[in-house]
Design a protein around this motif. Structure first.
Motif, PDB file in Angstrom:
ATOM      1  N   PRO A 197      18.854   0.189   1.304  1.00 25.76           N
ATOM      2  CA  PRO A 197      18.887   1.203   0.252  1.00 25.76           C
ATOM      3  C   PRO A 197      18.532   2.573   0.820  1.00 25.76           C
ATOM      4  N   LYS A 198      18.952   3.627   0.152  1.00 31.55           N
ATOM      5  CA  LYS A 198      18.783   4.983   0.675  1.00 31.55           C
ATOM      6  C   LYS A 198      17.343   5.288   1.018  1.00 31.55           C
ATOM      7  N   GLU A 199      16.428   4.844   0.189  1.00 25.31           N
ATOM      8  CA  GLU A 199      15.011   5.085   0.465  1.00 25.31           C
ATOM      9  C   GLU A 199      14.248   3.769   0.401  1.00 25.31           C
ATOM     10  N   LEU A 200      14.506   2.915   1.398  1.00 26.78           N
ATOM     11  CA  LEU A 200      13.708   1.695   1.512  1.00 26.78           C
ATOM     12  C   LEU A 200      12.241   2.077   1.685  1.00 26.78           C
ATOM     13  N   ILE A 201      11.999   3.159   2.432  1.00 28.01           N
ATOM     14  CA  ILE A 201      10.672   3.767   2.479  1.00 28.01           C
ATOM     15  C   ILE A 201      10.698   4.888   1.447  1.00 28.01           C
ATOM     16  N   GLU A 202      10.103   4.640   0.304  1.00 31.98           N
ATOM     17  CA  GLU A 202      10.194   5.618  -0.778  1.00 31.98           C
ATOM     18  C   GLU A 202       8.991   6.547  -0.794  1.00 31.98           C
ATOM     19  N   THR A 203       9.232   7.752  -1.293  1.00 34.29           N
ATOM     20  CA  THR A 203       8.174   8.755  -1.431  1.00 34.29           C
ATOM     21  C   THR A 203       7.458   8.556  -2.757  1.00 34.29           C
ATOM     22  N   VAL A 204       6.155   8.471  -2.713  1.00 33.88           N
ATOM     23  CA  VAL A 204       5.328   8.465  -3.920  1.00 33.88           C
ATOM     24  C   VAL A 204       4.740   9.868  -4.024  1.00 33.88           C
ATOM     25  N   TYR A 205       5.309  10.665  -4.865  1.00 31.05           N
ATOM     26  CA  TYR A 205       5.016  12.097  -4.872  1.00 31.05           C
ATOM     27  C   TYR A 205       3.545  12.382  -5.130  1.00 31.05           C
ATOM     28  N   GLY A 206       3.020  13.256  -4.276  1.00 31.68           N
ATOM     29  CA  GLY A 206       1.618  13.627  -4.360  1.00 31.68           C
ATOM     30  C   GLY A 206       0.691  12.639  -3.692  1.00 31.68           C
ATOM     31  N   MET A 207       1.256  11.530  -3.154  1.00 36.93           N
ATOM     32  CA  MET A 207       0.408  10.502  -2.556  1.00 36.93           C
ATOM     33  C   MET A 207       0.851  10.144  -1.129  1.00 36.93           C
ATOM     34  N   GLY A 208       2.096   9.694  -0.964  1.00 39.62           N
ATOM     35  CA  GLY A 208       2.523   9.302   0.368  1.00 39.62           C
ATOM     36  C   GLY A 208       3.804   8.497   0.321  1.00 39.62           C
ATOM     37  N   TYR A 209       3.840   7.372   1.059  1.00 41.26           N
ATOM     38  CA  TYR A 209       5.038   6.538   1.149  1.00 41.26           C
ATOM     39  C   TYR A 209       4.664   5.066   0.958  1.00 41.26           C
ATOM     40  N   ARG A 210       5.668   4.288   0.531  1.00 43.80           N
ATOM     41  CA  ARG A 210       5.495   2.844   0.470  1.00 43.80           C
ATOM     42  C   ARG A 210       6.876   2.187   0.592  1.00 43.80           C
ATOM     43  N   LEU A 211       6.871   0.903   0.888  1.00 37.51           N
ATOM     44  CA  LEU A 211       8.112   0.147   0.937  1.00 37.51           C
ATOM     45  C   LEU A 211       8.595  -0.121  -0.477  1.00 37.51           C
ATOM     46  N   LYS A 212       9.866   0.165  -0.703  1.00 33.77           N
ATOM     47  CA  LYS A 212      10.456  -0.029  -2.034  1.00 33.77           C
ATOM     48  C   LYS A 212      10.826  -1.480  -2.224  1.00 33.77           C
ATOM     49  N   ILE A 213      10.560  -1.995  -3.395  1.00 36.11           N
ATOM     50  CA  ILE A 213      10.946  -3.362  -3.716  1.00 36.11           C
ATOM     51  C   ILE A 213      12.448  -3.388  -3.952  1.00 36.11           C
ATOM     52  N   GLU A 214      13.141  -4.224  -3.144  1.00 36.79           N
ATOM     53  CA  GLU A 214      14.599  -4.283  -3.248  1.00 36.79           C
ATOM     54  C   GLU A 214      15.013  -5.220  -4.371  1.00 36.79           C
ATOM     55  N   SER A 215      16.026  -4.820  -5.092  1.00 36.44           N
ATOM     56  CA  SER A 215      16.597  -5.708  -6.113  1.00 36.44           C
ATOM     57  C   SER A 215      17.735  -6.493  -5.506  1.00 36.44           C
ATOM     58  N   ASP A 216      17.863  -7.738  -5.899  1.00 38.78           N
ATOM     59  CA  ASP A 216      18.922  -8.599  -5.354  1.00 38.78           C
ATOM     60  C   ASP A 216      20.298  -8.125  -5.825  1.00 38.78           C
ATOM     61  N   ARG A 250       0.825  -1.218   0.000  1.00 37.49           N
ATOM     62  CA  ARG A 250       0.000   0.000   0.000  1.00 37.49           C
ATOM     63  C   ARG A 250       0.851   1.256   0.000  1.00 37.49           C
ATOM     64  N   VAL A 251       0.335   2.292  -0.653  1.00 35.94           N
ATOM     65  CA  VAL A 251       0.881   3.635  -0.483  1.00 35.94           C
ATOM     66  C   VAL A 251       0.154   4.258   0.702  1.00 35.94           C
ATOM     67  N   LEU A 252       0.908   4.621   1.737  1.00 42.65           N
ATOM     68  CA  LEU A 252       0.321   5.174   2.957  1.00 42.65           C
ATOM     69  C   LEU A 252       0.491   6.687   2.960  1.00 42.65           C
ATOM     70  N   THR A 253      -0.613   7.387   3.014  1.00 41.17           N
ATOM     71  CA  THR A 253      -0.546   8.842   3.053  1.00 41.17           C
ATOM     72  C   THR A 253      -0.120   9.310   4.440  1.00 41.17           C
ATOM     73  N   ARG A 254       0.359  10.551   4.519  1.00 42.15           N
ATOM     74  CA  ARG A 254       0.736  11.088   5.824  1.00 42.15           C
ATOM     75  C   ARG A 254      -0.470  11.165   6.754  1.00 42.15           C
ATOM     76  N   SER A 255      -1.622  11.508   6.201  1.00 41.01           N
ATOM     77  CA  SER A 255      -2.823  11.589   7.044  1.00 41.01           C
ATOM     78  C   SER A 255      -3.224  10.215   7.555  1.00 41.01           C
ATOM     79  N   ALA A 256      -3.042   9.167   6.740  1.00 44.66           N
ATOM     80  CA  ALA A 256      -3.367   7.808   7.182  1.00 44.66           C
ATOM     81  C   ALA A 256      -2.432   7.375   8.302  1.00 44.66           C
ATOM     82  N   ILE A 257      -1.150   7.730   8.188  1.00 46.34           N
ATOM     83  CA  ILE A 257      -0.190   7.385   9.233  1.00 46.34           C
ATOM     84  C   ILE A 257      -0.527   8.123  10.520  1.00 46.34           C
ATOM     85  N   LEU A 258      -0.900   9.396  10.409  1.00 48.48           N
ATOM     86  CA  LEU A 258      -1.330  10.157  11.585  1.00 48.48           C
ATOM     87  C   LEU A 258      -2.532   9.514  12.241  1.00 48.48           C
ATOM     88  N   ASP A 259      -3.531   9.169  11.439  1.00 49.69           N
ATOM     89  CA  ASP A 259      -4.767   8.591  11.987  1.00 49.69           C
ATOM     90  C   ASP A 259      -4.512   7.255  12.665  1.00 49.69           C
TER      91      ASP A 259
END
Length: 226
Positions: free
Chosen positions: A207-226, A167-176
């Motif tokens: 990785p630098k942004e394991l929690i990546e920003t989805v611009y205009g939406m929120g955050y999600r866990l980045k899929i790591e490459s082996d 899921r992409v988690l918005t900042r408001s969802a994390i607050l709630d």
């Protein structure tokens, strides 16, 4: 976890809330049944500790309302009434467990762990995504075997992401989800905690942004490459 305590006796509610906060849980307090109902409508709780004898709306009626509204929260009824008939009434109303006052905090913690084990098929014992792992039983968070020293809020954020890995988690969802109703916090608070958490993850080798920003939406866990 996010926990709601519905209890009108502050001598019980406040020490209980403090103990649960020390265990890395977000805790809200409601002092009557109607307030408890309003809180339950406004947030997604993992566990509700519910007094039987409450002003405005008693615990049985509130429990029935919650189940009629299909609340998935685990519910433990707290009451001084210890007859078999009272216990049956609470369980038939939809409670998952019944604890008689006075009780020791260690006993309540054990009851909570037992309920979580029962729902293990829904809430796996070890949460993982790529190299990131969280053990709800020991409260340990590791990245590829390296322990992370997290604050309670950072721990809760990691748990929230691991329970919603796609899921992409918005900042408001994390607050709630993670902040208590009586605290004044804005989306900037979430941004600060995410930034601090990223630094700790990077220091552990992620990785630098394991929690990546989805611009205009929120955050999600980045899929790591082996």
């Amino acid at each position: 976890m996010r926990i709601l305590i519905v209890e009108d006796d502050n001598r019980i509610a406040k020490p209980l809330a403090e103990d649960l906060k020390h265990q890395n849980h977000a805790v809200d307090l409601a002092s009557d049944g109607l307030q408890g109902w309003d809180y339950a409508l406004g947030a997604e709780y993992d566990l509700i500790l519910l007094d039987l004898m409450l002003p405005k709306l008693d615990g049985i009626a509130l429990c029935q309302r919650l189940r009629a509204a299909q609340s998935p929260a685990l519910i433990i009824m707290l009451t001084a009434k210890d007859t078999t008939a009272d216990k049956v009434l609470g369980l038939d109303a939809g409670a998952d467990d019944y604890l008689v006052k006075p009780f020791e905090l260690d006993e309540l913690a054990a009851r909570i762990r037992a309920l979580l084990r029962r729902s293990a098929e829904i809430r796996p014992e070890i949460l993982s995504y790529g190299g990131l792992q969280l053990d709800p039983q020991t409260l340990a968070v590791r990245y590829r075997g390296m322990n992370l020293d997290l604050t309670p809020t950072e721990y809760a954020i990691v748990e929230y992401f691991l329970r919603n890995p796609q899921r992409v988690l918005t900042r408001s969802a994390i607050l709630d989800k993670l902040w208590e109703f009586d605290r004044t916090s804005g989306e900037g608070t979430v941004k600060t905690h995410i930034a601090n958490l990223r630094k700790k993850l990077t220091a552990a080798g992620s990785p630098k942004e394991l929690i990546e920003t989805v611009y205009g939406m929120g955050y999600r866990l980045k899929i790591e490459s082996d």
